[in-house]
Design an enzyme around this catalytic site. Sequence first.
Site, PDB file in Angstrom:
ATOM      1  N   ASP A 105       1.074  -1.367   0.243  1.00  0.00           N
ATOM      2  CA  ASP A 105       0.005   0.100  -0.019  1.00  0.00           C
ATOM      3  C   ASP A 105       0.868   1.176  -0.108  1.00  0.00           C
ATOM      4  OD1 ASP A 105      -1.583   2.246   0.686  1.00  0.00           O
ATOM      5  OD2 ASP A 105      -3.100   0.857   1.737  1.00  0.00           O
ATOM      6  N   VAL A 106       0.922   2.078  -0.853  1.00  0.00           N
ATOM      7  CA  VAL A 106       1.904   3.143  -1.105  1.00  0.00           C
ATOM      8  C   VAL A 106       1.813   4.236  -0.051  1.00  0.00           C
ATOM      9  CG1 VAL A 106       2.036   2.639  -3.821  1.00  0.00           C
ATOM     10  CG2 VAL A 106       0.477   4.594  -2.720  1.00  0.00           C
ATOM     11  N   SER A 135      -1.784  12.945 -15.094  1.00  0.00           N
ATOM     12  CA  SER A 135      -3.036  12.935 -16.022  1.00  0.00           C
ATOM     13  C   SER A 135      -3.233  14.378 -16.875  1.00  0.00           C
ATOM     14  CB  SER A 135      -4.167  12.772 -14.793  1.00  0.00           C
ATOM     15  OG  SER A 135      -5.534  13.531 -15.549  1.00  0.00           O
ATOM     16  N   TYR A 144      -7.441  15.554  -6.784  1.00  0.00           N
ATOM     17  CA  TYR A 144      -6.892  14.942  -7.878  1.00  0.00           C
ATOM     18  C   TYR A 144      -6.047  15.701  -8.772  1.00  0.00           C
ATOM     19  CZ  TYR A 144      -6.322  11.483 -11.567  1.00  0.00           C
ATOM     20  OH  TYR A 144      -6.222  10.548 -12.550  1.00  0.00           O
ATOM     21  N   ASN A 194       2.703   4.392 -11.191  1.00  0.00           N
ATOM     22  CA  ASN A 194       1.153   4.468 -11.943  1.00  0.00           C
ATOM     23  C   ASN A 194       0.273   4.663 -10.821  1.00  0.00           C
ATOM     24  OD1 ASN A 194      -0.771   3.625 -14.034  1.00  0.00           O
ATOM     25  ND2 ASN A 194      -1.058   2.100 -12.510  1.00  0.00           N
ATOM     26  N   THR A 242     -10.721   2.182 -17.906  1.00  0.00           N
ATOM     27  CA  THR A 242     -10.264   1.373 -16.716  1.00  0.00           C
ATOM     28  C   THR A 242     -11.362   1.408 -15.783  1.00  0.00           C
ATOM     29  OG1 THR A 242      -9.340   3.058 -15.591  1.00  0.00           O
ATOM     30  CG2 THR A 242      -7.641   2.024 -17.082  1.00  0.00           C
TER      31      THR A 242
END
Length: 243
Positions: free
Chosen positions: A58-59, A135, A148, A84, A183
């Site tokens: 888990d980053v 993104s 985000y 990623n 995705t």
Amino acid sequence: MPRLEGRPVLVIGATRGIGLAVAQELARRGARLGLTGRDPERVRAVATELRAWGKAVDVRRREDLVEAVAGFARDVGLYGLVYNAGTSPAFTRAERLSLEVWDEVLAVNLTGAFVAAQAFAQRLVGEGSVVLVGSVLGFRGGGRLAAYTASKAGLWGLTRALALDWAERGIRVNLVAPGWTETEMTQGLREHPHLGPALLREIPLGRMARPEEVARMVAFLLEPENAYLTGGFYAVDGGVGAR
Ligand SMILES: NC(=O)c1ccc[n+]([C@@H]2O[C@H](COP(=O)([O-])OP(=O)(O)OC[C@H]3O[C@@H](n4cnc5c(N)ncnc54)[C@H](OP(=O)(O)O)[C@@H]3O)[C@@H](O)[C@H]2O)c1
């Protein structure tokens, strides 16, 4: 000959979506692959299929992330790193965005990228290549996506800073900026009766990207042949950023 033949490359967040497509593309190009994901079972399954080194991480747990990079360096070696992992749990106006969500998005999308890249550069001997997955919203701004958007804009700044710090060591750092991609992250939007078609009208090429199309750009940037590319961003967005 595959252009990444024998090069050790670690992909953080590689058991589904764009990350899985990246891992598959790198395996095809002959890389000695390492991959992470959160679910140990999925990591094992994908690593077995692609004959890769694998570790469940888990980053948000920084020590675990550093240990994954260190373990891959010890067991396999180091040449490339792809960060990623990304999350977008809230679609809400900024005044209603909780600080818990803000912290989580920044931790996964931005801080994790720095932690992984730093651990990579601390252990790398010789030349290397880092690709961060940003993104197109990091350049354009996304409504109802304050955390985000900020995290992905931060990745673009981080890309340039790391490229400058590490150029003299022969470590290249680039950003791939996908547009809307097919995705799990976009499944709800794609299936929405109004938002789905409206979104497609915003994309000049009229469709979302397939994960393999993003993966090919990531692989291209990793290849040692493309040694003059650093500090850049590469949009794979069907023309969205041109608007
Ligand atoms: N899909 C799009 O339209 C789009 C557009 C632009 C940019 N992107 C970016 O592309 C990247 C991949 O997205 P995707 O579309 O493939 O999304 P996805 O299918 O939702 O996959 C997200 C990836 O991030 C990982 N991840 C999330 N939280 C994590 C955590 N706490 N610790 C470790 N790993 C975590 C997931 O790992 P697990 O499998 O272990 O959960 C998975 O590998 C992300 O950075 C995303 O922001 C996507």
